[in-house]
Design an enzyme around this catalytic site. Structure first.
Site, short mmCIF file in Angstrom:
data_model
loop_
_atom_site.label_atom_id
_atom_site.label_comp_id
_atom_site.label_asym_id
_atom_site.label_seq_id
_atom_site.Cartn_x
_atom_site.Cartn_y
_atom_site.Cartn_z
N SER A 36 0.62 -1.27 0.16
CA SER A 36 0.01 0.03 -0.05
C SER A 36 0.66 1.40 -0.11
O SER A 36 0.45 2.27 -0.10
CB SER A 36 -1.09 -0.01 1.15
OG SER A 36 -0.31 0.14 2.44
N LYS A 84 0.08 4.82 6.47
CA LYS A 84 -0.54 5.67 5.54
C LYS A 84 0.12 7.15 5.47
O LYS A 84 0.97 7.62 6.42
CB LYS A 84 -2.04 5.95 5.87
CG LYS A 84 -3.02 4.48 5.75
CD LYS A 84 -2.66 4.08 4.29
CE LYS A 84 -3.72 2.72 4.25
NZ LYS A 84 -3.18 1.94 3.01
#
Length: 91
Positions: A36, A84
């Site tokens: 990710s 993130k």
């Protein structure tokens, strides 16, 4: 003269709480795996994991900026974290 065990226990009584406090408040290391955050973390398709230094002081002191990479508790899997990049901040 004190025995080795007594000296060792005195050292442990100082080192263990100091290490725990450092990990909780200042910094710690973590392994990052997954795709990710590519290409920033784990840039290739190999099975290796990146090791990152987590700066806990910035988060505790609210010094986060747009573009910073953060580690959060996963909302769907207990005992897992997600990595993130910050896109927006309040205000």
């Amino acid at each position: 003269m004190a025995s080795f065990a007594a000296q060792f226990s005195k050292i442990l009584m100082f080192v263990v709480p100091t290490t725990i406090m450092f990990n909780d408040l200042v910094a710690s290391f973590a392994f990052v795996k997954g795709r990710s955050m590519q290409p920033t973390l784990n840039p290739d398709t190999s099975r290796t994991e990146d090791i990152v230094l987590l700066d806990r002081m910035s988060a505790n002191l609210k010094y986060l900026r747009r573009g910073d990479v953060v580690v959060l508790d996963s909302p769907t899997h207990r005992n897992q974290f997600i990595v993130k990049r910050l896109v927006g901040l309040p205000g």
